[in-house]
Design an enzyme around this catalytic site. Structure first.
Site, PDB file in Angstrom:
ATOM      1  N   GLY A  53       9.469 -47.432 -24.483  1.00  0.00           N
ATOM      2  CA  GLY A  53       9.798 -47.945 -25.634  1.00  0.00           C
ATOM      3  C   GLY A  53      10.294 -46.776 -26.922  1.00  0.00           C
ATOM      4  N   GLU A 108       5.555 -43.491 -30.928  1.00  0.00           N
ATOM      5  CA  GLU A 108       5.258 -44.992 -30.509  1.00  0.00           C
ATOM      6  C   GLU A 108       6.785 -45.697 -31.022  1.00  0.00           C
ATOM      7  OE1 GLU A 108       4.388 -47.187 -28.547  1.00  0.00           O
ATOM      8  OE2 GLU A 108       2.367 -47.199 -28.290  1.00  0.00           O
ATOM      9  N   ASP A 109       7.211 -46.910 -30.356  1.00  0.00           N
ATOM     10  CA  ASP A 109       8.076 -47.657 -30.700  1.00  0.00           C
ATOM     11  C   ASP A 109       7.371 -48.466 -31.939  1.00  0.00           C
ATOM     12  OD1 ASP A 109       6.494 -49.135 -29.077  1.00  0.00           O
ATOM     13  OD2 ASP A 109       8.142 -49.704 -27.740  1.00  0.00           O
ATOM     14  N   ASP A 112       1.305 -52.744 -32.588  1.00  0.00           N
ATOM     15  CA  ASP A 112       0.923 -54.181 -32.870  1.00  0.00           C
ATOM     16  C   ASP A 112      -0.439 -54.346 -32.713  1.00  0.00           C
ATOM     17  OD1 ASP A 112       2.125 -56.803 -32.584  1.00  0.00           O
ATOM     18  OD2 ASP A 112       1.370 -56.775 -30.347  1.00  0.00           O
ATOM     19  N   LYS A 140       3.072 -53.205 -37.127  1.00  0.00           N
ATOM     20  CA  LYS A 140       2.751 -54.787 -37.509  1.00  0.00           C
ATOM     21  C   LYS A 140       1.473 -54.825 -37.940  1.00  0.00           C
ATOM     22  CE  LYS A 140       5.815 -57.336 -34.263  1.00  0.00           C
ATOM     23  NZ  LYS A 140       5.588 -57.885 -33.127  1.00  0.00           N
ATOM     24  N   PHE A 166       8.585 -61.277 -32.942  1.00  0.00           N
ATOM     25  CA  PHE A 166       9.073 -60.384 -31.765  1.00  0.00           C
ATOM     26  C   PHE A 166      10.479 -59.806 -32.115  1.00  0.00           C
ATOM     27  CE2 PHE A 166       9.720 -59.384 -27.412  1.00  0.00           C
ATOM     28  CZ  PHE A 166       8.484 -58.533 -27.234  1.00  0.00           C
ATOM     29  N   VAL A 167      10.321 -58.359 -31.858  1.00  0.00           N
ATOM     30  CA  VAL A 167      11.505 -57.595 -32.247  1.00  0.00           C
ATOM     31  C   VAL A 167      11.940 -57.065 -31.083  1.00  0.00           C
ATOM     32  CG1 VAL A 167      11.484 -57.554 -34.661  1.00  0.00           C
ATOM     33  CG2 VAL A 167      10.334 -55.970 -33.149  1.00  0.00           C
ATOM     34  N   ASP A 173      12.079 -53.706 -25.996  1.00  0.00           N
ATOM     35  CA  ASP A 173      12.304 -54.609 -24.811  1.00  0.00           C
ATOM     36  C   ASP A 173      11.816 -55.891 -24.932  1.00  0.00           C
ATOM     37  OD1 ASP A 173       9.950 -53.772 -23.929  1.00  0.00           O
ATOM     38  OD2 ASP A 173      10.538 -54.682 -22.038  1.00  0.00           O
ATOM     39  N   ARG A 179      16.765 -52.928 -24.871  1.00  0.00           N
ATOM     40  CA  ARG A 179      16.546 -51.422 -25.255  1.00  0.00           C
ATOM     41  C   ARG A 179      17.577 -50.762 -25.621  1.00  0.00           C
ATOM     42  NH1 ARG A 179      11.112 -50.539 -23.631  1.00  0.00           N
ATOM     43  NH2 ARG A 179      10.486 -51.219 -21.381  1.00  0.00           N
TER      44      ARG A 179
HETATM   45  P1  IMP Z   1      -0.252 -52.991 -29.031  1.00  0.00           P
HETATM   46  O1  IMP Z   1      -0.937 -52.305 -27.774  1.00  0.00           O
HETATM   47  O2  IMP Z   1      -0.750 -54.360 -28.831  1.00  0.00           O
HETATM   48  O3  IMP Z   1      -0.431 -52.193 -30.445  1.00  0.00           O
HETATM   49  O4  IMP Z   1       1.168 -52.937 -28.345  1.00  0.00           O
HETATM   50  C1  IMP Z   1       1.975 -51.640 -28.358  1.00  0.00           C
HETATM   51  C2  IMP Z   1       3.262 -51.901 -27.240  1.00  0.00           C
HETATM   52  O5  IMP Z   1       3.657 -53.526 -26.926  1.00  0.00           O
HETATM   53  C3  IMP Z   1       4.293 -51.389 -27.999  1.00  0.00           C
HETATM   54  O6  IMP Z   1       4.064 -50.072 -27.506  1.00  0.00           O
HETATM   55  C4  IMP Z   1       5.405 -52.177 -27.454  1.00  0.00           C
HETATM   56  O7  IMP Z   1       6.007 -51.624 -26.086  1.00  0.00           O
HETATM   57  C5  IMP Z   1       4.943 -53.716 -27.042  1.00  0.00           C
HETATM   58  N1  IMP Z   1       5.148 -54.537 -28.329  1.00  0.00           N
HETATM   59  C6  IMP Z   1       4.275 -54.950 -29.257  1.00  0.00           C
HETATM   60  N2  IMP Z   1       4.965 -56.031 -30.116  1.00  0.00           N
HETATM   61  C7  IMP Z   1       6.342 -55.796 -29.538  1.00  0.00           C
HETATM   62  C8  IMP Z   1       7.626 -56.485 -30.039  1.00  0.00           C
HETATM   63  O8  IMP Z   1       7.741 -57.123 -31.206  1.00  0.00           O
HETATM   64  N3  IMP Z   1       8.795 -56.394 -29.459  1.00  0.00           N
HETATM   65  C9  IMP Z   1       8.878 -55.392 -28.502  1.00  0.00           C
HETATM   66  N4  IMP Z   1       7.640 -54.751 -27.696  1.00  0.00           N
HETATM   67  C10 IMP Z   1       6.600 -54.888 -28.502  1.00  0.00           C
HETATM   68 MG    MG Z   2       5.475 -49.089 -26.144  1.00  0.00          MG
END
Ligand code: IMP
Ligand code: MG
Length: 193
Positions: A53, A108-109, A112, A140, A166-167, A173, A179
């Site tokens: 990402g 990081e992208d 979440d 987020k 969800f973006v 992606d 992407r």
């Molecule tokens: P986390 O571990 O829940 O913080 O999620 C991290 C990963 O989930 C990110 O690096 C993304 O690759 C993916 N992710 C979380 N939210 C989104 C979204 O809205 N769109 C696309 N990928 C997401």
């Molecule tokens: Mg990621």
């Protein structure tokens, strides 16, 4: 297939992203220049992109940072092909560079739930990083489930606070698609629900 027709609305255009990436790069350049001997590569940070990402964000960001940085990638998997997390993160492709006694900036992208990031920060800490900062394109905060603590003098850099949609695009992606969109937009819910 026109990917643009799958997008409900654009949140940040490529111009807005580019402007914000320049600001983040200037901030990082400034913050890491104040380290005593920042002009030497030994104290310049290692930029660790979280694959896949962060690939576009990392590529644009590093070209605007004026320091002798190094670049590496790590792959962490916990998501399936959909939009929901399925379990504990694990490293599926490790770093190549030794981060011991180095300043690291995780790129990081999106942050979440925080699960991926807290796992990676702990991993970098266990490898002896001097400091761990985070530079994420999107954050987020409403979705946070796991808190994370930066290491040492680490700082948190964030491009944009993202509403709870969800973006996709600019690296992000859904099922490995979208992407390559140059902007970040909200995916039409009927495409993943
Ligand atoms: P986390 O571990 O829940 O913080 O999620 C991290 C990963 O989930 C990110 O690096 C993304 O690759 C993916 N992710 C979380 N939210 C989104 C979204 O809205 N769109 C696309 N990928 C997401
Ligand atoms: Mg990621």
């Amino acid at each position: 297939m026109d990917l643009n027709s799958h997008i409900e609305k654009i949140l940040w255009t490529d111009q807005e992203i580019s402007q914000r990436v320049s600001e983040l790069a200037s901030q990082i350049t400034q913050d890491f220049s104040t380290n005593s001997d920042s002009s030497s590569s030994s104290s310049a940070p290692i930029m660790v992109g979280v694959a896949t990402g962060a690939f576009l964000f990392l590529a644009d960001l590093v070209r605007k940072i004026q320091l002798p940085i190094s670049v590496d990638f790590v792959r962490i998997e916990s998501y399936g092909s959909g939009t929901v997390s399925c379990g504990k993160p694990k490293i599926t492709c490790d770093l190549k560079i030794d981060v011991r006694d180095k300043h690291v900036i995780v790129v990081e992208d999106i942050v979440d739930t925080g699960s991926t990031l807290s796992f990676l920060i702990e991993y970098l800490k266990s490898k002896g990083s001097l400091s761990v900062s985070v530079c994420t394109l999107l954050n987020k905060p409403e979705r946070r489930k796991v808190n994370f603590e930066l290491v040492g003098s680490g700082k948190f850099y964030c491009g944009f606070e993202c509403p709870d949609y969800f973006v996709v695009g600019y690296g992000l992606d859904f099922a490995e698609l979208y992407r390559n969109l140059p902007y970040v937009g909200v995916l039409k819910p009927e495409l993943y629900q």
